[in-house]
Design a protein around this motif. Sequence first.
Motif, PDB file in Angstrom:
ATOM      1  N   GLY A  67      10.435  -0.738   5.192  1.00  0.00           N
ATOM      2  CA  GLY A  67       9.429  -1.634   5.746  1.00  0.00           C
ATOM      3  C   GLY A  67       8.284  -0.866   6.360  1.00  0.00           C
ATOM      4  N   GLY A  68       7.177  -1.537   6.548  1.00  0.00           N
ATOM      5  CA  GLY A  68       6.031  -0.924   7.202  1.00  0.00           C
ATOM      6  C   GLY A  68       4.992  -0.391   6.264  1.00  0.00           C
ATOM      7  N   VAL A  69       5.177  -0.520   4.954  1.00  0.00           N
ATOM      8  CA  VAL A  69       4.176  -0.038   4.016  1.00  0.00           C
ATOM      9  C   VAL A  69       3.636  -1.174   3.168  1.00  0.00           C
ATOM     10  CG1 VAL A  69       5.114   2.300   3.899  1.00  0.00           C
ATOM     11  CG2 VAL A  69       5.990   0.570   2.345  1.00  0.00           C
ATOM     12  N   GLY A  70       3.802  -2.395   3.606  1.00  0.00           N
ATOM     13  CA  GLY A  70       3.259  -3.521   2.870  1.00  0.00           C
ATOM     14  C   GLY A  70       1.817  -3.787   3.246  1.00  0.00           C
ATOM     15  N   GLY A  71       1.135  -4.667   2.486  1.00  0.00           N
ATOM     16  CA  GLY A  71      -0.262  -4.980   2.750  1.00  0.00           C
ATOM     17  C   GLY A  71      -1.188  -4.132   1.908  1.00  0.00           C
ATOM     18  N   SER A  72      -2.394  -4.646   1.686  1.00  0.00           N
ATOM     19  CA  SER A  72      -3.339  -3.959   0.807  1.00  0.00           C
ATOM     20  C   SER A  72      -3.810  -2.638   1.397  1.00  0.00           C
ATOM     21  CB  SER A  72      -4.538  -4.870   0.536  1.00  0.00           C
ATOM     22  OG  SER A  72      -5.190  -5.226   1.757  1.00  0.00           O
ATOM     23  N   VAL A  73      -4.075  -2.622   2.725  1.00  0.00           N
ATOM     24  CA  VAL A  73      -4.540  -1.391   3.360  1.00  0.00           C
ATOM     25  C   VAL A  73      -3.464  -0.312   3.291  1.00  0.00           C
ATOM     26  CG1 VAL A  73      -5.341  -0.346   5.508  1.00  0.00           C
ATOM     27  CG2 VAL A  73      -6.125  -2.629   4.868  1.00  0.00           C
ATOM     28  N   ALA A  74      -2.222  -0.673   3.640  1.00  0.00           N
ATOM     29  CA  ALA A  74      -1.135   0.295   3.613  1.00  0.00           C
ATOM     30  C   ALA A  74      -0.840   0.760   2.191  1.00  0.00           C
ATOM     31  CB  ALA A  74       0.119  -0.306   4.245  1.00  0.00           C
ATOM     32  N   THR A  75      -0.900  -0.172   1.239  1.00  0.00           N
ATOM     33  CA  THR A  75      -0.676   0.222  -0.156  1.00  0.00           C
ATOM     34  C   THR A  75      -1.732   1.207  -0.623  1.00  0.00           C
ATOM     35  OG1 THR A  75       0.341  -1.923  -0.640  1.00  0.00           O
ATOM     36  CG2 THR A  75      -0.435  -0.623  -2.516  1.00  0.00           C
ATOM     37  N   GLY A  76      -2.981   0.966  -0.245  1.00  0.00           N
ATOM     38  CA  GLY A  76      -4.033   1.911  -0.590  1.00  0.00           C
ATOM     39  C   GLY A  76      -3.805   3.267   0.044  1.00  0.00           C
ATOM     40  N   GLY A  77      -3.310   3.293   1.303  1.00  0.00           N
ATOM     41  CA  GLY A  77      -3.013   4.566   1.949  1.00  0.00           C
ATOM     42  C   GLY A  77      -1.889   5.314   1.263  1.00  0.00           C
ATOM     43  N   VAL A  78      -0.851   4.596   0.855  1.00  0.00           N
ATOM     44  CA  VAL A  78       0.256   5.228   0.137  1.00  0.00           C
ATOM     45  C   VAL A  78      -0.231   5.830  -1.180  1.00  0.00           C
ATOM     46  CG1 VAL A  78       2.424   4.766  -1.085  1.00  0.00           C
ATOM     47  CG2 VAL A  78       2.058   3.855   1.220  1.00  0.00           C
ATOM     48  N   LEU A  79      -1.051   5.071  -1.907  1.00  0.00           N
ATOM     49  CA  LEU A  79      -1.573   5.585  -3.179  1.00  0.00           C
ATOM     50  C   LEU A  79      -2.439   6.823  -2.965  1.00  0.00           C
ATOM     51  CD1 LEU A  79      -2.461   2.248  -5.020  1.00  0.00           C
ATOM     52  CD2 LEU A  79      -0.491   3.748  -5.405  1.00  0.00           C
ATOM     53  N   LEU A  80      -3.231   6.825  -1.889  1.00  0.00           N
ATOM     54  CA  LEU A  80      -4.051   8.002  -1.603  1.00  0.00           C
ATOM     55  C   LEU A  80      -3.179   9.204  -1.255  1.00  0.00           C
ATOM     56  CD1 LEU A  80      -6.992   6.469   0.482  1.00  0.00           C
ATOM     57  CD2 LEU A  80      -7.136   7.504  -1.786  1.00  0.00           C
ATOM     58  N   ALA A  81      -2.122   8.988  -0.482  1.00  0.00           N
ATOM     59  CA  ALA A  81      -1.224  10.086  -0.131  1.00  0.00           C
ATOM     60  C   ALA A  81      -0.545  10.661  -1.368  1.00  0.00           C
ATOM     61  CB  ALA A  81      -0.182   9.615   0.880  1.00  0.00           C
TER      62      ALA A  81
END
Length: 396
Positions: free
Chosen positions: A157-171
């Motif tokens: 948990g804690g990686v849902g949402g468009s902003v968080a998904t974009g951050g995960v993809l960038l990482a």
Amino acid sequence: MTTTVSAPAAVSTSQARSARRGTVLVLVSAAGFGMSAVFAKQAYAAGFNVPTMLAGRFALAAVLLWAVVAWRRAPLPRGRALAVSVGLGAVGYALQAGFYFGALARIDASLTALLLYAYPALVTVLAIALRRERPDRRRLAALACSAAGMLLMLGAGGVGGSVATGGVLLALGAAVAYALYLTVSAGLPAGLDIFAVTAVVCTSAAVSLAATGLATGSLHAPHQVSGWLWIVLLAVVSTVIPIAGMFVGVRDVGASAAAILSCAEPAVTVATTALVFGERLSPAQALGGLAVLASVAVLQLRRRVVAAPAATAAEVSCDVPSPAAGDEHVRETPRTPRRRGGAAHWGLRPLRPGGVGSRPVGAGRTVRVERPVTRGGAHPGPETDRGPRHRRGAGG
């Protein structure tokens, strides 16, 4: 009364001191890189955006590195090596830094740092795809461990949402970009000076990021003048000092130990961001991060394969893995022992043509060492005044 210290005892004491110094320097390097997340988030709070912050960081770091190059009178890369170094900075390192610090603006720094550490496994995949390494059980186990850790971190948990998904993809994009960067940098000549190469890389990255910022109109001064302090800390504490510490420390502890000690970097990021910003990993994310870091340790496990001695000569395979994912076998045979002071000393002669330098281990026995990779540039070249030469590896 006089005290006599035997030569082996003196050598052992010197090696122990060098090992302690090297361990400290590698840990200092990891801590410096790990603190970059705190400095970046503070710079964001002061009004910096990602392009301005990175352009300022690399520009200041380049100035300091060129000063070091001038002081050491290090030779500069030329020809194809210079072109590759410029490309690594302008494209590879600029993209990796842009992705990584872009992810820091969207998700927790602790999760970003752990996702970045997928790059050793990606370097292994690239090395196997390019047929530089073979997919043995050790590498496959490390890849499985890294993949399981990534699934735990991304499935928690804690990686849902468009902003968080974009951050995960960038990482993850930063991990891919860094793996490609290291794979390309492995082709640079072994004799290049790390500070000269890193100065070229940082200069190219600064020019590339500044030009991109000017073209897009994203460069601007921060709202608070104090924001420049965080840029200075990024350039000095999280760029120049870690590069120098890793370069010197790896000569003392070796590439494999340095790579494992470098796993302290995400630990420092997790600890400092928890202390300063109150960020916390969920239990599943923490377990996944440990699995990813464990895969790095598995990739660095040393394997010594000793063949059965023959009547005339025994063959020994001495492996010192590179910080990326794998070791190269160097076949060596002992020469006929020579009598010196009543004791036989064995020397090892490389069978591979164009052998590289070696570092002494114990009395009279030598093993090959491979060159590590630092976060700020390409592989370090040999030190001209002291220390062993390092063989380039796949990176990581």
